[in-house]
Design a protein around this motif. Structure first.
Motif, short mmCIF file in Angstrom:
data_model
loop_
_atom_site.label_atom_id
_atom_site.label_comp_id
_atom_site.label_asym_id
_atom_site.label_seq_id
_atom_site.Cartn_x
_atom_site.Cartn_y
_atom_site.Cartn_z
N VAL A 93 0.87 -1.17 0.00
CA VAL A 93 0.00 0.00 0.00
C VAL A 93 0.91 1.22 0.00
O VAL A 93 1.85 1.32 0.81
N LEU A 94 0.66 2.14 -0.93
CA LEU A 94 1.56 3.26 -1.17
C LEU A 94 0.90 4.59 -0.84
O LEU A 94 -0.31 4.76 -1.05
N ALA A 95 1.70 5.51 -0.33
CA ALA A 95 1.28 6.90 -0.14
C ALA A 95 2.35 7.78 -0.76
O ALA A 95 3.51 7.76 -0.33
N GLY A 96 1.99 8.52 -1.81
CA GLY A 96 2.97 9.33 -2.52
C GLY A 96 4.09 8.51 -3.12
O GLY A 96 5.23 8.98 -3.23
N GLY A 97 3.77 7.28 -3.51
CA GLY A 97 4.76 6.41 -4.12
C GLY A 97 5.62 5.64 -3.14
O GLY A 97 6.43 4.80 -3.55
N ARG A 98 5.45 5.86 -1.84
CA ARG A 98 6.25 5.17 -0.83
C ARG A 98 5.39 4.15 -0.10
O ARG A 98 4.22 4.41 0.23
N ALA A 99 5.97 2.99 0.19
CA ALA A 99 5.23 1.93 0.87
C ALA A 99 4.93 2.31 2.31
O ALA A 99 5.84 2.71 3.06
N VAL A 100 3.67 2.18 2.69
CA VAL A 100 3.25 2.48 4.07
C VAL A 100 2.53 1.29 4.69
O VAL A 100 1.98 1.41 5.79
N GLY A 101 2.50 0.16 4.00
CA GLY A 101 1.83 -1.01 4.55
C GLY A 101 1.65 -2.10 3.52
O GLY A 101 2.22 -2.04 2.43
N ARG A 102 0.87 -3.11 3.90
CA ARG A 102 0.60 -4.24 3.02
C ARG A 102 -0.89 -4.55 3.03
O ARG A 102 -1.60 -4.32 4.01
N LEU A 103 -1.34 -5.10 1.91
CA LEU A 103 -2.75 -5.45 1.73
C LEU A 103 -3.00 -6.85 2.26
O LEU A 103 -2.19 -7.76 2.04
N ALA A 140 -5.95 -4.03 5.73
CA ALA A 140 -4.56 -3.66 5.44
C ALA A 140 -3.83 -3.37 6.74
O ALA A 140 -4.41 -2.85 7.70
N LEU A 141 -2.56 -3.73 6.76
CA LEU A 141 -1.66 -3.36 7.85
C LEU A 141 -0.91 -2.12 7.41
O LEU A 141 -0.11 -2.17 6.47
N LEU A 142 -1.18 -1.00 8.07
CA LEU A 142 -0.57 0.27 7.69
C LEU A 142 0.26 0.84 8.82
O LEU A 142 0.06 0.49 9.99
N LYS A 143 1.16 1.72 8.47
CA LYS A 143 1.97 2.43 9.45
C LYS A 143 1.05 3.16 10.43
O LYS A 143 0.16 3.91 10.02
N ARG A 144 1.26 2.93 11.72
CA ARG A 144 0.41 3.57 12.72
C ARG A 144 0.59 5.09 12.67
O ARG A 144 1.69 5.59 12.49
N GLY A 145 -0.51 5.79 12.86
CA GLY A 145 -0.47 7.24 12.85
C GLY A 145 -0.68 7.86 11.48
O GLY A 145 -0.73 9.09 11.36
N LEU A 146 -0.82 7.03 10.46
CA LEU A 146 -1.07 7.56 9.12
C LEU A 146 -2.40 8.31 9.13
O LEU A 146 -3.42 7.76 9.55
N THR A 199 -2.68 4.27 -2.80
CA THR A 199 -2.85 3.39 -3.95
C THR A 199 -2.21 2.06 -3.59
O THR A 199 -1.38 1.97 -2.68
N THR A 200 -2.61 1.03 -4.30
CA THR A 200 -1.98 -0.28 -4.10
C THR A 200 -0.91 -0.48 -5.16
O THR A 200 -1.02 0.01 -6.28
N GLY A 201 0.14 -1.21 -4.77
CA GLY A 201 1.19 -1.56 -5.72
C GLY A 201 0.87 -2.89 -6.37
O GLY A 201 -0.29 -3.30 -6.44
N GLY A 202 1.89 -3.59 -6.81
CA GLY A 202 1.66 -4.87 -7.47
C GLY A 202 1.19 -4.69 -8.90
O GLY A 202 1.41 -3.64 -9.52
#
Length: 355
Positions: free
Chosen positions: A280-290, A305-311, A318-321
């Protein structure tokens, strides 16, 4: 209608995905009653006079004094506090039953047997099938008559069935009928005759995801600790003796917040679906997984999704893959801020007093 098999590459390979109308099955689960054959789950049976105290010593939940009929979740952690196994535990008629993901049955059996040492405990595979019923009509007399019970069990409890096995209540609108495998098809047929609609695991997964309930190996990865997926409380008891990984559990609880959080994502439905494990991406950077991705009858395409806490909740994601899909965080799914832990508060006070 003809049964459509679950994808071979997914965690439910070998089960029925749906019976031709997956969204209709979900609607029936919301308004009436459905039965989902989840007999691909692995089951174990623990016998012996010391089984509860022994399991208490090697797992995260307080189970040494569980009364007959008790139902709980439980975990096994590695030495760093990361989740290795998750199971549903049912205490019935002097036997402790565990059921878990299909792919974890053999590893869990092997691990438990290695840990027995001199305890009076025997761990064996159990030939049991799990039939999950969903819906507000689970207390209908016709359904209870098929089961042979006068009323549904209370939540987090189970009662023995006259013909073998047991029925357990997991939530207000969710009940499992656990029977010997040779009885499973007959039981399912009798339930459908009583008006319970057959449904595939798609309906169950949509129900589970909407309820923010993670699944081992799908919504977790090799780094997951219990705090990140909401298993503290439901599967982890914070006031019990030592067990493998307890130091991490206590440290995160007392000194800080976990690095990640489980949230519900709403996905753009106009494109191809992303896959479990995609970044899972924010501004092109990975912030978690689906995690689990599923189409829900009311919510549309959703995922855990497991995302960076505090996001921030309004972060554009957006999703990658292979599939790049726009996603947004469901604000109601953000874990509550439980405040500063007692240990962290003590450290901050100490630092403040030394300035």
């Amino acid at each position: 209608m003809a049964a459509v098999p679950a994808p071979d590459t997914g965690p439910d390979a070998g089960a029925v995905w749906h019976y031709g109308d997956p969204l209709g099955e979900q609607r029936a689960a919301a308004d009436g009653a459905v039965v989902v054959n989840r007999s691909h789950r692995a089951a174990l049976a623990l016998t012996g006079s010391e089984r509860r105290a022994w399991l208490h010593s090697i797992s995260t939940q307080h189970v040494s004094e569980l009364p007959d009929g008790a139902v709980t979740e439980n975990l096994s952690l590695d030495g760093q506090g990361r989740v290795e196994d998750h199971w549903i535990q049912t205490q019935i008629d002097g036997i402790t039953y565990l059921d878990t993901e299909p792919w974890r049955g053999e590893p869990l059996l092997e691990y438990l047997r290695k840990m027995v040492f001199w305890s009076d405990v025997v761990v064996e595979p159990a030939e049991l099938a799990v039939l999950s019923m969903l819906g507000p009509r689970l207390a209908d007399p016709a359904i209870l008559d098929v089961l042979g019970v006068g009323s549904p069990p209370a939540e987090s409890t189970a009662v023995a069935l006259p013909g073998g096995g047991f029925v357990r209540r997991l939530a207000a609108a969710e009940m499992d009928v656990v029977v010997p495998r040779e009885q499973a098809e007959d039981m399912r047929t009798r339930l459908t005759t009583a008006g319970v609609r057959p449904a595939g695991v798609w309906a169950y997964e949509a129900h589970r995801v909407a309820a923010l309930r993670p699944r081992l190996g799908v919504d977790t990865d090799e780094r997951t600790i219990p705090h990140e997926v909401g298993w503290v409380g439901s599967a982890v008891h914070l006031d019990k003796g030592c067990y493998r990984g307890q130091e991490t559990v206590a440290r995160v609880h007392n000194l800080g917040k976990p690095p990640r959080m489980t949230v519900l994502l709403h996905l753009d439905g106009s494109t191809d679906r992303p896959a479990t494990g995609d970044p899972v991406l924010a501004g092109g950077r990975a912030v978690g997984r689906l995690g689990t991705v599923v189409d829900h009858v009311d919510l549309g395409p959703i995922a855990l999704a497991l995302l960076k806490r505090g996001l921030p909740t309004d972060t554009a994601l957006t999703t990658g893959g292979e599939a790049e899909v726009a996603a947004s965080i469901d604000a109601d799914s953000i874990p509550p801020d439980t405040g500063t832990g007692a240990g962290r508060l003590a450290v901050e006070r100490l630092r403040g007093g030394t300035r």
